[in-house]
Design a protein around this motif. Structure first.
Motif, PDB file in Angstrom:
ATOM      1  N   VAL A   1       0.845  -1.202   0.000  1.00  0.00           N
ATOM      2  CA  VAL A   1       0.000   0.000   0.000  1.00  0.00           C
ATOM      3  C   VAL A   1       0.879   1.251   0.000  1.00  0.00           C
ATOM      4  O   VAL A   1       0.633   2.202  -0.745  1.00  0.00           O
ATOM      5  N   ALA A   2       1.905   1.262   0.842  1.00  0.00           N
ATOM      6  CA  ALA A   2       2.793   2.420   0.891  1.00  0.00           C
ATOM      7  C   ALA A   2       3.472   2.646  -0.461  1.00  0.00           C
ATOM      8  O   ALA A   2       3.592   3.798  -0.919  1.00  0.00           O
ATOM      9  N   ARG A   3       3.893   1.567  -1.131  1.00  0.00           N
ATOM     10  CA  ARG A   3       4.550   1.707  -2.441  1.00  0.00           C
ATOM     11  C   ARG A   3       3.581   2.254  -3.492  1.00  0.00           C
ATOM     12  O   ARG A   3       3.956   3.071  -4.337  1.00  0.00           O
TER      13      ARG A   3
ATOM     14  N   CYS B   1       1.143   8.775  -5.868  1.00  0.00           N
ATOM     15  CA  CYS B   1      -0.086   9.558  -5.943  1.00  0.00           C
ATOM     16  C   CYS B   1       0.086  10.954  -5.335  1.00  0.00           C
ATOM     17  O   CYS B   1      -0.809  11.802  -5.484  1.00  0.00           O
ATOM     18  N   LEU B   2       1.198  11.184  -4.637  1.00  0.00           N
ATOM     19  CA  LEU B   2       1.366  12.419  -3.879  1.00  0.00           C
ATOM     20  C   LEU B   2       2.400  13.327  -4.524  1.00  0.00           C
ATOM     21  O   LEU B   2       3.233  12.896  -5.335  1.00  0.00           O
ATOM     22  N   ARG B   3       2.363  14.578  -4.137  1.00  0.00           N
ATOM     23  CA  ARG B   3       3.349  15.552  -4.605  1.00  0.00           C
ATOM     24  C   ARG B   3       4.630  15.411  -3.783  1.00  0.00           C
ATOM     25  O   ARG B   3       4.624  14.844  -2.677  1.00  0.00           O
ATOM     26  N   LEU B   4       5.727  15.975  -4.272  1.00  0.00           N
ATOM     27  CA  LEU B   4       7.020  15.821  -3.604  1.00  0.00           C
ATOM     28  C   LEU B   4       7.039  16.455  -2.220  1.00  0.00           C
ATOM     29  O   LEU B   4       7.696  15.954  -1.301  1.00  0.00           O
ATOM     30  N   ASP B   5       6.306  17.576  -2.052  1.00  0.00           N
ATOM     31  CA  ASP B   5       6.354  18.262  -0.766  1.00  0.00           C
ATOM     32  C   ASP B   5       5.242  17.819   0.174  1.00  0.00           C
ATOM     33  O   ASP B   5       5.070  18.394   1.255  1.00  0.00           O
ATOM     34  N   ASP B   6       4.459  16.809  -0.199  1.00  0.00           N
ATOM     35  CA  ASP B   6       3.422  16.290   0.690  1.00  0.00           C
ATOM     36  C   ASP B   6       4.047  15.316   1.689  1.00  0.00           C
ATOM     37  O   ASP B   6       4.998  14.595   1.368  1.00  0.00           O
TER      38      ASP B   6
ATOM     39  N   LEU C   1      -1.192  17.916   3.042  1.00  0.00           N
ATOM     40  CA  LEU C   1      -1.077  18.662   1.794  1.00  0.00           C
ATOM     41  C   LEU C   1      -0.879  20.138   2.146  1.00  0.00           C
ATOM     42  O   LEU C   1      -1.796  20.783   2.680  1.00  0.00           O
ATOM     43  N   GLU C   2       0.311  20.664   1.868  1.00  0.00           N
ATOM     44  CA  GLU C   2       0.587  22.073   2.150  1.00  0.00           C
ATOM     45  C   GLU C   2       0.256  22.924   0.912  1.00  0.00           C
ATOM     46  O   GLU C   2       0.201  22.430  -0.215  1.00  0.00           O
ATOM     47  N   SER C   3       0.086  24.199   1.184  1.00  0.00           N
ATOM     48  CA  SER C   3      -0.163  25.176   0.108  1.00  0.00           C
ATOM     49  C   SER C   3      -1.350  24.766  -0.761  1.00  0.00           C
ATOM     50  O   SER C   3      -1.271  24.714  -1.991  1.00  0.00           O
ATOM     51  N   VAL C   4      -2.468  24.419  -0.100  1.00  0.00           N
ATOM     52  CA  VAL C   4      -3.687  24.080  -0.828  1.00  0.00           C
ATOM     53  C   VAL C   4      -4.355  25.378  -1.298  1.00  0.00           C
ATOM     54  O   VAL C   4      -4.653  26.269  -0.499  1.00  0.00           O
ATOM     55  N   THR C   5      -4.593  25.490  -2.591  1.00  0.00           N
ATOM     56  CA  THR C   5      -5.180  26.727  -3.139  1.00  0.00           C
ATOM     57  C   THR C   5      -6.686  26.614  -3.333  1.00  0.00           C
ATOM     58  O   THR C   5      -7.404  27.614  -3.288  1.00  0.00           O
ATOM     59  N   GLU C   6      -7.176  25.388  -3.559  1.00  0.00           N
ATOM     60  CA  GLU C   6      -8.615  25.210  -3.760  1.00  0.00           C
ATOM     61  C   GLU C   6      -9.027  23.834  -3.260  1.00  0.00           C
ATOM     62  O   GLU C   6      -8.205  22.938  -3.072  1.00  0.00           O
ATOM     63  N   ARG C   7     -10.314  23.674  -3.047  1.00  0.00           N
ATOM     64  CA  ARG C   7     -10.854  22.440  -2.464  1.00  0.00           C
ATOM     65  C   ARG C   7     -10.643  21.233  -3.372  1.00  0.00           C
ATOM     66  O   ARG C   7     -10.669  20.084  -2.925  1.00  0.00           O
ATOM     67  N   GLN C   8     -10.420  21.501  -4.654  1.00  0.00           N
ATOM     68  CA  GLN C   8     -10.247  20.412  -5.611  1.00  0.00           C
ATOM     69  C   GLN C   8      -8.937  19.659  -5.399  1.00  0.00           C
ATOM     70  O   GLN C   8      -8.834  18.480  -5.764  1.00  0.00           O
TER      71      GLN C   8
ATOM     72  N   ALA D   1      -7.202  12.246  -3.192  1.00  0.00           N
ATOM     73  CA  ALA D   1      -8.023  11.157  -2.661  1.00  0.00           C
ATOM     74  C   ALA D   1      -8.459  10.210  -3.770  1.00  0.00           C
ATOM     75  O   ALA D   1      -8.454   8.977  -3.592  1.00  0.00           O
ATOM     76  N   GLU D   2      -8.846  10.762  -4.915  1.00  0.00           N
ATOM     77  CA  GLU D   2      -9.265   9.904  -6.021  1.00  0.00           C
ATOM     78  C   GLU D   2      -8.109   9.067  -6.543  1.00  0.00           C
ATOM     79  O   GLU D   2      -8.280   7.888  -6.903  1.00  0.00           O
ATOM     80  N   ARG D   3      -6.904   9.657  -6.607  1.00  0.00           N
ATOM     81  CA  ARG D   3      -5.726   8.866  -7.019  1.00  0.00           C
ATOM     82  C   ARG D   3      -5.485   7.699  -6.062  1.00  0.00           C
ATOM     83  O   ARG D   3      -5.168   6.569  -6.483  1.00  0.00           O
ATOM     84  N   ILE D   4      -5.604   7.975  -4.775  1.00  0.00           N
ATOM     85  CA  ILE D   4      -5.374   6.922  -3.766  1.00  0.00           C
ATOM     86  C   ILE D   4      -6.392   5.804  -3.930  1.00  0.00           C
ATOM     87  O   ILE D   4      -6.035   4.610  -3.948  1.00  0.00           O
ATOM     88  N   LEU D   5      -7.668   6.157  -4.055  1.00  0.00           N
ATOM     89  CA  LEU D   5      -8.700   5.129  -4.202  1.00  0.00           C
ATOM     90  C   LEU D   5      -8.499   4.321  -5.476  1.00  0.00           C
ATOM     91  O   LEU D   5      -8.702   3.102  -5.494  1.00  0.00           O
ATOM     92  N   GLN D   6      -8.093   4.999  -6.556  1.00  0.00           N
ATOM     93  CA  GLN D   6      -7.845   4.308  -7.816  1.00  0.00           C
ATOM     94  C   GLN D   6      -6.655   3.356  -7.702  1.00  0.00           C
ATOM     95  O   GLN D   6      -6.677   2.243  -8.246  1.00  0.00           O
ATOM     96  N   ALA D   7      -5.601   3.780  -6.986  1.00  0.00           N
ATOM     97  CA  ALA D   7      -4.407   2.942  -6.839  1.00  0.00           C
ATOM     98  C   ALA D   7      -4.696   1.659  -6.083  1.00  0.00           C
ATOM     99  O   ALA D   7      -3.990   0.655  -6.254  1.00  0.00           O
ATOM    100  N   LEU D   8      -5.764   1.665  -5.254  1.00  0.00           N
ATOM    101  CA  LEU D   8      -6.082   0.489  -4.450  1.00  0.00           C
ATOM    102  C   LEU D   8      -7.105  -0.431  -5.111  1.00  0.00           C
ATOM    103  O   LEU D   8      -7.463  -1.460  -4.524  1.00  0.00           O
ATOM    104  N   THR D   9      -7.573  -0.074  -6.320  1.00  0.00           N
ATOM    105  CA  THR D   9      -8.582  -0.923  -6.962  1.00  0.00           C
ATOM    106  C   THR D   9      -8.002  -2.217  -7.492  1.00  0.00           C
ATOM    107  O   THR D   9      -8.703  -3.233  -7.578  1.00  0.00           O
ATOM    108  N   GLN D  10      -6.739  -2.209  -7.872  1.00  0.00           N
ATOM    109  CA  GLN D  10      -6.120  -3.427  -8.391  1.00  0.00           C
ATOM    110  C   GLN D  10      -5.914  -4.434  -7.251  1.00  0.00           C
ATOM    111  O   GLN D  10      -5.596  -4.051  -6.115  1.00  0.00           O
TER     112      GLN D  10
END
Length: 821
Positions: free
Chosen positions: A446-448, A453-458, A472-479, A485-494
């Motif tokens: 899971v960690a791998r 899915c994350l940015r370098l500074d996360d 998540l630092e320097s969040v500019t918008e709610r998106q 979160a969607e990337r994480i959920l997608q990565a766990l579907t396999q």
């Protein structure tokens, strides 16, 4: 060193003690000889004094006798003391009458001397005698000692004889000298026949020794005292010299030992040591230095320590180093050096400046320790303290540190931060069924998967168990957090593959924002955790943003958790068994009751199993609840059977229960305790858990079978590969899930699926129970498909235990149930 000094002290002490004892012995002999010689000398002096006293007394007597004899005697008036001497009767002038008519008689010198000697002896204790072998007066007869002395005088052998002897019990010194015939003596003694110059007798003097011995004793006592004091002073001097000598010898030995120790430490020390002169030229180096650096003595002596320079430090570092030495006299710190072969090592160095009496630097001494492994170990410890050992992600401590730092930065820059809280769905089931090793591998995978899915500074961290967080630092918008979160959920579907088996898991994600959802790390984490539970409650495999309403829901959940713990530990009777009948389609009889747990909270009232069963499973309390319900069901079953109702019971077991190897033993104990008939007791397991049974859990099912219990698979048909497990498990019954039965009367696909399940079960000699029957159409369809048993509201809702018997009695009196009319 302390042991060596102690041994040396003992050796010096013994040596000084031996020498001291020898000196004491010599000193004692010297003082003793001196005392003996002085006592002897005192005795000689005493004797000489007595002898001189005797001679003085003799000389006095001699002078008086010579005077008296030169005058031819003395005439005195006759008295009782001085009567006319009968021994001078031959003298015609012995007696005279003076012109005045007084009568006088002649007193010869010998008589006068004798009288004087007697008076002197009476007054002063010194006795005197005039003696002879031939005599006029018998009182002058010589005793044997005196006679022998007179004969020696006559023979001209000696002119004086003295001897210490006892007279009347007292000690005296006796002295005797010859008395010669003189012309003046012829008048009185001429008739005795002695010629002038011949020894006609002797004069003896006896001096008492007692006064002189007393004086001698006092003198000897003073000598003993003075010699004793002198001896003691000598002992004191010897003792003082011994202590002083011992101290000096010990100090010398310590100095020598310290010198040897210093040399030994230098030669054998584990730390590399070099000594340089004031100009920094190496004078000496110990073997440890050569082993540490790889240099030889020829390559080091005469050169400067700069041969170790690794160029890991700039010139400012060395300027600071030498400034410290010159200002403080020493420097210590961590430094990276270079060996002869070019390899570098981290060293801890201590450099000390050695000054002379005038304060001028004479030498520099540097000790060098290789701390490379220590530094690496400290780095490992630091990493262990801040990183998760399993996944190598930041751990809880580092997560809070980074989140706190991010919050401070965000407060200064007025930026937004998002916190994602992840909890894996189904991880506990995988961990329990496949073992902790597979669970650990799953967490690592899971960690791998999630890192890309994350940015370098996360910041991606593992809090523990199957809980992860993302800052998540320097969040500019709610998106922004939504995309992550969607990337994480997608990565766990396999599917995850371990040991040839595929496992599916997902994640529930809660999201909170700074500053709107909290301004502290603890508050943001708590709110993200609350949002995560809402995601689980809404079907899992999704994410939810935190809302204030969630806190109220979370508080309710915490209240339930507390109440659940109290109920299980202190009041298990809050859990009741309600019973729903299972009806046989062929015999048209109720054959069993399924025991369904209900929780009657003292303040909240009756709580739905859907609300507390998942909590009990998460809290690992479900096993105690299930066994409590089993005990109630067995007790009620025996009561019904004794009243004539041949009815069994079925009891649900959570998959969590099967983690305990003691489960079969505990169930057997309940059967024995309640006198229940094993063949009338069925244990139900959900299909979702049965799919992932491990070897241990299968053995537990076999143990149930050996006891005589029946086994049923609940919610059958909801799994992925249900059918192939039917022939592998020791089950008796399958229970078709209500989701297949709901539309069976109007949906041909559900009808076909249920028919297939019933046919397959019967081919395996398994009975079938259809759950959730609420209409007569559903019942007729199932009856036409040869289903064995049904269960649902059409027959009865779950009943409290006290309403079962009235319900059974009412059911017996009816001609037929509603659907049969």
């Amino acid at each position: 060193m302390h042991e060596a000094i102690a041994a040396r002290r003992q050796e010096i002490g013994r040596l000084v003690m031996r020498v001291g004892l020898a000196l004491v012995a010599v000193w004692t002999v010297i003082v003793g000889v001196s005392l003996a010689w002085n006592i002897h000398r005192q005795r000689d002096l005493t004797f000489e004094l007595v002898l001189n006293t005797a001679r003085a007394s003799f000389n006095k007597d001699l002078a008086y006798r010579l005077w008296a004899s030169s005058h031819g005697g003395v005439y005195v008036e006759p008295t009782e003391k001085t009567p006319p001497s009968p021994w001078m009767a031959h003298l015609p002038d012995r007696d005279l009458t003076t012109t005045d008519g007084r009568k006088l008689t002649l007193m010869n010198p010998a008589y006068m001397v004798r009288e004087m000697m007697q008076d002197f002896g009476t007054l002063y204790g010194i006795k005197g005698r005039i003696v002879g072998i031939v005599y006029l007066n018998p009182n002058n007869k010589a005793d044997p000692w005196e006679e022998a002395a007179i004969k020696r005088f006559s023979a001209m052998a000696v002119d004086e004889v003295q001897e210490e002897s006892t007279i009347d019990g007292l000690s005296y010194l006796r002295l005797i000298r010859p008395m010669f015939m003189e012309q003046s003596c012829q008048k009185c003694h001429g008739h005795l026949g002695f010629a002038n110059g011949e020894v006609r007798g002797a004069v003896g003097v006896s001096v008492p020794m007692a006064p002189y011995r007393e004086a001698e004793t006092r003198a000897v006592g003073a000598m003993v005292l003075s010699h004793g004091v002198f001896w003691l002073l000598g002992l004191g001097v010897i003792g003082g010299l011994g202590r002083r000598t011992s101290t000096r010898l010990i100090e010398k030995a310590m100095a020598e030992e310290e010198t040897r120790l210093a040399a030994s430490v230098f030669a054998n020390g584990l730390e590399g040591t070099i000594i340089t002169n004031a100009d920094g030229v190496i004078l000496r180096a110990n073997p440890a230095f050569f082993r540490l650096t790889g240099f030889t003595s020829e390559e080091v002596i005469g050169r400067r320590p700069s041969i170790l320079r690794s160029h890991h430090h700039d010139d400012d570092f060395y300027r600071h180093l030498w400034h410290g030495i010159k200002e403080d006299g020493y420097w210590q710190g961590e430094i990276t050096n270079r060996r002869k072969d070019g390899s570098v090592f981290v060293a801890w160095e201590n450099i000390v400046a050695v000054r002379d009496g005038q304060g001028k630097i004479r030498y520099y001494i540097a000790s060098i320790s290789d701390i490379t492994e220590k530094v690496q170990a400290q780095e490992s410890i630091r990493r262990l303290a801040h990183y998760d050992l399993l996944t190598e992600l930041p751990n809880r401590a580092l997560f809070f540190d980074r989140l706190t730092h991010a919050l401070s930065h965000a407060a200064r820059s007025q930026k937004q931060i998002a916190l994602l809280f992840l909890d894996l769905d189904g991880f506990k089931k995988v961990n329990d069924a496949l073992g902790h090793r597979i669970g650990d591998e799953l967490l690592q995978e899971v960690a791998r998967r999630l890192r890309p899915c994350l940015r370098l500074d996360d910041t991606f961290a593992r809090l523990g168990g199957d809980e992860f967080t993302v800052v998540l630092e320097s969040v500019t918008e709610r998106q922004d957090p939504i995309l992550i979160a969607e990337r994480i959920l997608q990565a766990l579907t396999q599917p995850f593959k371990f040991s040839g088996r595929e496992t599916f898991i997902s994640a529930s994600i809660g999201i909170s924002f700074y500053p709107e959802d909290g301004d502290s790390a603890e508050e943001l984490l708590q709110h993200a955790d609350t949002a995560m539970y809402q995601a689980k409650a809404q079907g899992k495999n999704c994410f939810r943003f935190y809302a204030a309403e969630m806190t109220r829901t979370e508080r309710k959940r915490m209240e339930l958790e507390h109440g659940l713990r109290v109920a299980v530990d202190q009041d298990p009777d809050q859990f009741q068994a309600w019973y729903q009948p299972i009806f046989c389609l062929k015999s048209r009889q109720v054959i069993a009751f399924e025991a369904l747990v209900r929780w009657l909270h003292p303040t909240l009232g009756l709580i739905s199993p859907a609300d507390f069963i998942p909590l009990a499973e998460d809290m690992r309390l479900i096993d105690r609840i299930d066994l409590h319900v089993l005990r109630l069901a067995c007790q009620n079953s025996r009561t019904w059977q004794k009243l004539g109702y041949d009815i069994g019971v079925t009891v649900n077991l959570s998959g969590v229960d099967l983690q305990s190897r003691k489960l079969a033993f505990e169930v057997a104990g309940i059967l024995q305790e309640t006198d229940a008939i094993p063949g009338k007791v069925t244990l139900e397991l959900t299909e979702g858990f049965v799919l992932d049974l491990g070897p241990e859990q299968r053995r537990i099912l076999d143990d149930f079978k050996s006891i005589g219990l029946k086994l049923a698979i609940d919610d059958f048909g909801t799994g992925y590969s249900s059918l192939r497990y039917l022939k592998q498990l020791p089950v008796n019954t399958v229970k078709i899930d209500r989701s297949f039965v709901r539309d069976i009367a109007c949906d041909n696909r559900d009808k076909l699926l249920v028919s297939s399940i019933i046919g397959l079960a019967h081919s395996l000699n398994l009975s079938v129970v259809a759950e959730g029957i609420e209409t007569v159409d559903q019942l007729d369809t199932l009856a036409s498909q040869d289903c064995d048993h049904i269960q649902g509201y059409l027959i009865s809702k779950p009943l409290p235990a006290d309403r079962v018997l009235p319900w059974l009695a009412a059911y017996r009196t009816e001609e037929a149930i509603t659907w049969h009319k």
